[in-house]
Design a protein around this motif. Structure first.
Motif, mmCIF file in Angstrom:
data_model
loop_
_atom_site.group_PDB
_atom_site.id
_atom_site.type_symbol
_atom_site.label_atom_id
_atom_site.label_comp_id
_atom_site.label_asym_id
_atom_site.label_seq_id
_atom_site.Cartn_x
_atom_site.Cartn_y
_atom_site.Cartn_z
ATOM 1 N N ASP A 71 0.848 -1.203 0.000
ATOM 2 C CA ASP A 71 0.000 0.000 0.000
ATOM 3 C C ASP A 71 0.881 1.250 0.000
ATOM 4 N N VAL A 72 0.733 2.095 -1.022
ATOM 5 C CA VAL A 72 1.479 3.366 -1.064
ATOM 6 C C VAL A 72 0.502 4.534 -1.246
ATOM 7 N N SER A 73 -0.628 4.444 -0.548
ATOM 8 C CA SER A 73 -1.673 5.462 -0.685
ATOM 9 C C SER A 73 -1.222 6.821 -0.146
ATOM 10 N N ASP A 74 -2.011 7.848 -0.474
ATOM 11 C CA ASP A 74 -1.733 9.224 -0.040
ATOM 12 C C ASP A 74 -0.397 9.709 -0.586
ATOM 13 N N THR A 75 -0.158 9.372 -1.846
ATOM 14 C CA THR A 75 1.050 9.865 -2.515
ATOM 15 C C THR A 75 0.605 10.494 -3.839
ATOM 16 N N GLU A 76 0.854 9.790 -4.932
ATOM 17 C CA GLU A 76 0.473 10.303 -6.249
ATOM 18 C C GLU A 76 -1.043 10.270 -6.425
ATOM 19 N N ALA A 77 -1.677 9.338 -5.787
ATOM 20 C CA ALA A 77 -3.142 9.234 -5.815
ATOM 21 C C ALA A 77 -3.618 8.940 -4.391
ATOM 22 N N PRO A 78 -4.905 9.163 -4.130
ATOM 23 C CA PRO A 78 -5.398 8.885 -2.772
ATOM 24 C C PRO A 78 -5.215 7.421 -2.376
ATOM 25 N N VAL A 79 -5.427 6.497 -3.348
ATOM 26 C CA VAL A 79 -5.140 5.079 -3.081
ATOM 27 C C VAL A 79 -4.256 4.545 -4.202
ATOM 28 N N GLU A 80 -3.227 3.821 -3.811
ATOM 29 C CA GLU A 80 -2.246 3.332 -4.800
ATOM 30 C C GLU A 80 -1.489 2.166 -4.184
ATOM 31 N N MET A 81 -1.022 1.250 -5.027
ATOM 32 C CA MET A 81 -0.222 0.136 -4.499
ATOM 33 C C MET A 81 0.863 -0.290 -5.481
ATOM 34 N N ASN A 82 2.019 -0.615 -4.913
ATOM 35 C CA ASN A 82 3.117 -1.232 -5.658
ATOM 36 C C ASN A 82 2.913 -2.744 -5.649
ATOM 37 N N THR A 83 3.650 -3.442 -6.498
ATOM 38 C CA THR A 83 3.611 -4.906 -6.486
ATOM 39 C C THR A 83 5.036 -5.433 -6.614
ATOM 40 N N TYR A 84 5.368 -6.399 -5.773
ATOM 41 C CA TYR A 84 6.674 -7.053 -5.897
ATOM 42 C C TYR A 84 6.461 -8.499 -6.327
ATOM 43 N N PHE A 85 7.282 -8.938 -7.275
ATOM 44 C CA PHE A 85 7.220 -10.316 -7.772
ATOM 45 C C PHE A 85 8.485 -11.035 -7.303
ATOM 46 N N PRO A 86 8.423 -11.723 -6.147
ATOM 47 C CA PRO A 86 9.644 -12.331 -5.605
ATOM 48 C C PRO A 86 10.247 -13.374 -6.544
ATOM 49 N N GLN A 87 9.409 -14.082 -7.324
ATOM 50 C CA GLN A 87 9.945 -15.102 -8.252
ATOM 51 C C GLN A 87 10.894 -14.480 -9.275
ATOM 52 N N PHE A 88 10.580 -13.228 -9.680
ATOM 53 C CA PHE A 88 11.373 -12.583 -10.739
ATOM 54 C C PHE A 88 12.286 -11.490 -10.189
ATOM 55 N N LYS A 89 12.245 -11.287 -8.863
ATOM 56 C CA LYS A 89 12.929 -10.133 -8.258
ATOM 57 C C LYS A 89 12.595 -8.851 -9.027
ATOM 58 N N ALA A 90 11.315 -8.726 -9.324
ATOM 59 C CA ALA A 90 10.859 -7.583 -10.114
ATOM 60 C C ALA A 90 9.922 -6.719 -9.269
ATOM 61 N N LEU A 91 10.157 -5.435 -9.309
ATOM 62 C CA LEU A 91 9.354 -4.481 -8.535
ATOM 63 C C LEU A 91 8.544 -3.629 -9.491
ATOM 64 N N TRP A 92 7.214 -3.652 -9.304
ATOM 65 C CA TRP A 92 6.358 -2.783 -10.103
ATOM 66 C C TRP A 92 6.041 -1.559 -9.258
ATOM 67 N N ALA A 93 6.579 -0.410 -9.655
ATOM 68 C CA ALA A 93 6.540 0.783 -8.794
ATOM 69 C C ALA A 93 5.339 1.679 -9.093
ATOM 70 N N SER A 94 4.275 1.078 -9.640
ATOM 71 C CA SER A 94 3.020 1.795 -9.940
ATOM 72 C C SER A 94 3.332 3.163 -10.549
ATOM 73 N N GLU A 95 2.759 4.251 -9.970
ATOM 74 C CA GLU A 95 3.164 5.588 -10.416
ATOM 75 C C GLU A 95 3.878 6.314 -9.281
ATOM 76 N N LEU A 96 4.275 5.524 -8.281
ATOM 77 C CA LEU A 96 5.017 6.098 -7.150
ATOM 78 C C LEU A 96 6.389 6.571 -7.607
ATOM 79 N N VAL A 97 7.027 5.739 -8.429
ATOM 80 C CA VAL A 97 8.370 6.082 -8.931
ATOM 81 C C VAL A 97 8.351 5.944 -10.452
ATOM 82 N N THR A 98 8.316 7.061 -11.154
ATOM 83 C CA THR A 98 8.449 7.047 -12.603
ATOM 84 C C THR A 98 9.719 7.818 -12.936
ATOM 85 N N ASN A 99 9.875 8.228 -14.172
ATOM 86 C CA ASN A 99 11.136 8.887 -14.513
ATOM 87 C C ASN A 99 11.000 10.401 -14.547
ATOM 88 N N THR A 100 10.295 10.915 -13.575
ATOM 89 C CA THR A 100 10.155 12.355 -13.366
ATOM 90 C C THR A 100 9.744 12.588 -11.914
#
Ligand SMILES: [Zn+2]
Length: 688
Positions: A288-317
Motif C-alpha cells: 500500500d502506497v496510498s496518499d502519494t500520487e493518488a489517494p489510493v495506490e499500491m506497488n507490487t513485488y514479484f519475488p519469483q522474478f525479483k521484479a518491482l512494479w513501482a506503480s506511479e510512485l516512482v516514474t522517470n520524473t
C-alpha cells in the motif's frame, strides 16, 4: 492534427507532415503565423543548460531500448467513434535527431525517451510492456495459462490494440487477471478493451485494486470536475498543435488517448499494508502506497522474478505535488516515506518497472533511483517548511527554494510533470493555506477591478506597451508579464497588448522544463492570439462512472450545480429512498442551500421519492426524468410532485469552456440552462 480538425479549429495549420516522410529537413515550422522563434535570451539559457546538465549520463536511453521486441506496423489507433484515439505519427519529428531551440533541452531529452513504441520484454519470458499506446504503459505478466494485465490504459481502444499486439507477437493467451494500481483514469479506463465484465462478475477474471479504489476513482474529480477539465486543456495542451513550438510531450508519456473510458468494479480488494496473492502461478506482494500520487495506490513485488512494479510512485520524473489542472495538494513527505519503505522492503529487486516511462535494471541502479526520488520529495517538503518557519510566504517560496545540487545532476530527480516552483507553493498551501499574512491580501481586488487603476497610474496603454517591449528586449520576461497582464485585464480587446503578452508567454513556455508549465504558457499565448479554440469535444459521463458514484456524491453535486441566487426564499424537504441498496436520505433546500444527510428521513417531508438506485442511474445520466420513471412504475412520488420541477429549474449545467484570459471567448458566454439532474458531460475521470 486530427483533434484540431475534429474541433473545427480553423487556424493556419498549414504544415502537415506524415511520419513516413519526416526527415530532418521536414521538421515542422511554427504552427501559428503569429508565433515567434526563441529569443537570444532563450537560446542562451538553452546553451547554459546543455553545458550544466548531465547529458553524458545516457543510461536512460539504454534502458528505454532494452528488451525491445517489435513495433506495430501502424502509428494511429482509431476510436470506435471514428476519431483518432492515438497518434504516435504526430510526434515523429522528435526522432529527426535535431536540436530544437524552442524546447528546453532536458525536456527534449525526455520527449525523445517517451517515443518508445511497441512491445518490450522486462523479465525474460515473464514480464512485458506495451509502451507508447497511451499516456501510461500497459504491462503483461505471463502466468501459467494467461496474462495478468497491470493498468489497462485510458481507453478501451488502445488497451484492446495492445492486447492484440502482444498476442500476435507472443501467442494468444486469455487475460486471467487485471490489477488497477491506483485511482487515475489512465490506469483503469481501458479495462473493457481487455476483459468482459461478465467474466469479472463470474469470478473467471480477478480484478484487483487497492481498498477505496472505486470511491477515489470518482470522488477526486466530481465536485470541481468541470473546472479541472478546462484547466486540463491547458496543462496537457490537448488542443495545441504537436510541433516543436507547441505540444512536445506530457512527461509521463506523449498525451492522453481520446477513446472510450470505462470502469469495471474490482472483485478483489487489497486492504492490508502488505498482502500477497498468487494468481495463475504468479506470486504478487502488494504494498500500500496510498496518499502519494493518488489517494489510493499500491506497488507490487514479484519475488519469483525479483521484479518491482513501482506503480506511479516512482516514474522517470518528479511528479505533481500540486497538479496545475487543480486537485488537492498531495503529501510530499508521505510520498518520500513510501518510496523509502519500498527501498527497505524490496531493495533486493533486480528490475523496477512502472506504469509510465521505462524500467531500470540492476540492483544498484534501482536503489540509486529510489534514493534520489525519496530525497527529492522529502526535500520539497522539508526545505519549503524550513523557510516557511522563517517567514517565507507562498508568494516567495518558489524564488527561494533550490533543488539540492546533487539532485539537479540526476535525471531521475528532474521535474517534467510536476514543476518545482509550483510544487513548493503547493506544500505551503497544504500546511498554511494561500494567505501570506499580509492584510492587503485578505481582501484583494479582482484582477478586472485592480487592473484599470494600475493602467491609469502607469500612464496608459502606450507607455505600458513601450515598457513591456523594453523589458522583453532585455529578456526580463517575468517583469514584462507583470505589467502587460494588468493592461490585458484592463483592456481585454487591446490586440497589441495581447500580442506582446503572448510573445512573452511563448518565450517562458520555450524555457520551461516541465510540460505542465510549458503547455500552460503556450496555451495562454495561443488563446491571447487566436481566442479560445471552439468546440471542445464533449466527454460523456458514461454509465460506468454514474454507476460508480454514490448517491450521496450525486446529491452533494446537485448542491453545487444549483444556482444559489434563484434559490433565495425557497424551502422544500424531500425524502429519497432507494430500496435496492437500502439507503435513505433527507434532503432540504433552505437558505439558498441544498443539503442532504444519509441514513435519515425528515418527519414531515413535502415529497418522498422511492426509486431503486439502479433506476436512479438514468436520472443521473440525464436520459430519464423522475416523472418518466413514475410513469414506468419504477418510482413512486408521494406528496407535492411540483417540487421536482422547481428544483430542476435551479440546476445549471457546467461546461469546460470558460475564459481563463479576458476577451478570449468568441462571444459572450451563456451559461446554459440545466433543467436536469444529470451529471456534467465533461469527464469526471481525470488522469495524473
Ligand atoms: Zn498515470
Amino acid at each position: 492534427m486530427n483533434i484540431l480538425r475534429t474541433l473545427g479549429v480553423t487556424l493556419a495549420l498549414s504544415l502537415a507532415f506524415t511520419a513516413a516522410t519526416t526527415r530532418a529537413a521536414d521538421v515542422p515550422a511554427h504552427f501559428d503565423p503569429q508565433g515567434k522563434p526563441p529569443s537570444t535570451f532563450t537560446l542562451e539559457i538553452r546553451d547554459r543548460l546543455k553545458a550544466e546538465l548531465p547529458f553524458s549520463d545516457k543510461r536512460d536511453f539504454d534502458e528505454a531500448k532494452k528488451g525491445f521486441i517489435a513495433e506495430p506496423p501502424y502509428k494511429q489507433i482509431m476510436a470506435d467513434a471514428g476519431n483518432v484515439a492515438w497518434d504516435m505519427g504526430s510526434y515523429q519529428w522528435l526522432l529527426s535527431g535535431q536540436d530544437f531551440a524552442s524546447i528546453h533541452p532536458s525536456l527534449q531529452r525526455q520527449a525523445v525517451l517517451n517515443m518508445a513504441y511497441g512491445l518490450y520484454e522486462v523479465v525474460p519470458g515473464r514480464v512485458y510492456q506495451v509502451r507508447g499506446y497511451d499516456l501510461a504503459n500497459i504491462s503483461f505478466i505471463k502466468g501459467d495459462t494467461g496474462w495478468i494485465v497491470f493498468d489497462p490504459l485510458t481507453a478501451a481502444e488502445t488497451a484492446r490494440a495492445a492486447l492484440k499486439f502482444i498476442n500476435e507477437k507472443l501467442g494468444e493467451r486469455p487475460v486471467v487477471g487485471v490489477v488497477y494500481s491506483h485511482s487515475h483514469g489512465d490506469h483503469f479506463g481501458g479495462v473493457r478493451g481487455v476483459v468482459d465484465e461478465a467474466d469479472v462478475v463470474s469470478g473467471k477474471v480477478m480484478v484487483i485494486a487497492p481498498e477505496g479504489f472505486m470511491d477515489a476513482a470518482i470522488s477526486e474529480n466530481v465536485f470541481a470536475g468541470t473546472a479541472m477539465n478546462r484547466r486540463l486543456q491547458w496543462q496537457y495542451a490537448v488542443l495545441l498543435q504537436r510541433n516543436p513550438f507547441g505540444h512536445v510531450d506530457q512527461s509521463i508519456g506523449k498525451n492522453v488517448a481520446a477513446g472510450n473510458s470505462g470502469l469495471i468494479p474490482p472483485n478483489r480488494i487489497i486492504g492490508k499494508n502488505i498482502e500477497e496473492i498468487t494468481l495463475d502461478g504468479v506470486k504478487m506482494v502488494f504494498q500500500d502506497v496510498s496518499d502519494t500520487e493518488a489517494p489510493v495506490e499500491m506497488n507490487t513485488y514479484f519475488p519469483q522474478f525479483k521484479a518491482l512494479w513501482a506503480s506511479e510512485l516512482v516514474t522517470n520524473t518528479i511528479h505533481n505535488i500540486y497538479t496545475l489542472r487543480g486537485a488537492a495538494v498531495r503529501n510530499a513527505l508521505n510520498w518520500s516515506k513510501e518510496i523509502n519503505e519500498t527501498l527497505y522492503k524490496f531493495g533486493e529487486a533486480e528490475v523496477m518497472f512502472a506504469s509510465h516511462s521505462w524500467p531500470r535494471w540492476g540492483n544498484e541502479r534501482i536503489k540509486e533511483v529510489l534514493r534520489v526520488q525519496r530525497d527529492a520529495y522529502a526535500n520539497l517538503n522539508n526545505q519549503t517548511l524550513h523557510y516557511v518557519n522563517q517567514g517565507v510566504t507562498i508568494n516567495e517560496i518558489h524564488n527561494v527554494y533550490q533543488v539540492p545540487k546533487s539532485l539537479q545532476q540526476s535525471w531521475a530527480a528532474r521535474s517534467y510533470h510536476g514543476d518545482v516552483q509550483n510544487n513548493v507553493r503547493g506544500v505551503v498551501n497544504r500546511f498554511i493555506g494561500h494567505f501570506d499574512g499580509n492584510p492587503v491580501n485578505l481582501i484583494p481586488l479582482s484582477p478586472q477591478d485592480s487592473a484599470p487603476l494600475y493602467v491609469e497610474m502607469m500612464g496608459g496603454s502606450d507607455r505600458i506597451i513601450a515598457k513591456g517591449k523594453e523589458l522583453a528586449a532585455q529578456g526580463k520576461y517575468l517583469q514584462a508579464t507583470e505589467i502587460l497582464n494588468k493592461l490585458v485585464f484592463a483592456e481585454p480587446r487591446n490586440m497589441p497588448a495581447r500580442q506582446l503578452l503572448a510573445d512573452v508567454y511563448e518565450q517562458l513556455g520555450y524555457q520551461a522544463e516541465s510540460t505542465s508549465v510549458r503547455n500552460t504558457f503556450l496555451q495562454g499565448a495561443f488563446e491571447l492570439r487566436n481566442g479560445m479554440p471552439g468546440g471542445v469535444p464533449p466527454r460523456s459521463t458514461g454509465p460506468d462512472v454514474v454507476r460508480a458514484m454514490s448517491t450521496e456524491q450525486w446529491l452533494d453535486f446537485l448542491g453545487i450545480s444549483m444556482d444559489p441566487k434563484k434559490a433565495e426564499g425557497m424551502r422544500h424537504t424531500v425524502n429519497l429512498v432507494t430500496p435496492d441498496n437500502g439507503e435513505k436520505y433527507a434532503i432540504e433546500l433552505e437558505n439558498a442551500t441544498l443539503t442532504n444527510i444519509k441514513g435519515f428521513l425528515a418527519p414531515k417531508p413535502d415529497l418522498t421519492i422511492t426509486v431503486n438506485r439502479s433506476d436512479l442511474n438514468r436520472v443521473m445520466m440525464g436520459v430519464a426524468s423522475f416523472d418518466q420513471l413514475a410513469q414506468e412504475g419504477k418510482a413512486s412520488l408521494d406528496g407535492d410532485r411540483t417540487i421536482i420541477g422547481k428544483l430542476r429549474d435551479l440546476m445549471v449545467t457546467f461546461t469546460p469552456d470558460f475564459e481563463i484570459l479576458p476577451g478570449t471567448a468568441p462571444t459572450q458566454r451563456q451559461v446554459p440552462p440545466g433543467r436536469s439532474f444529470a451529471l456534467p458531460a465533461s469527464g469526471l475521470i481525470q488522469t495524473d
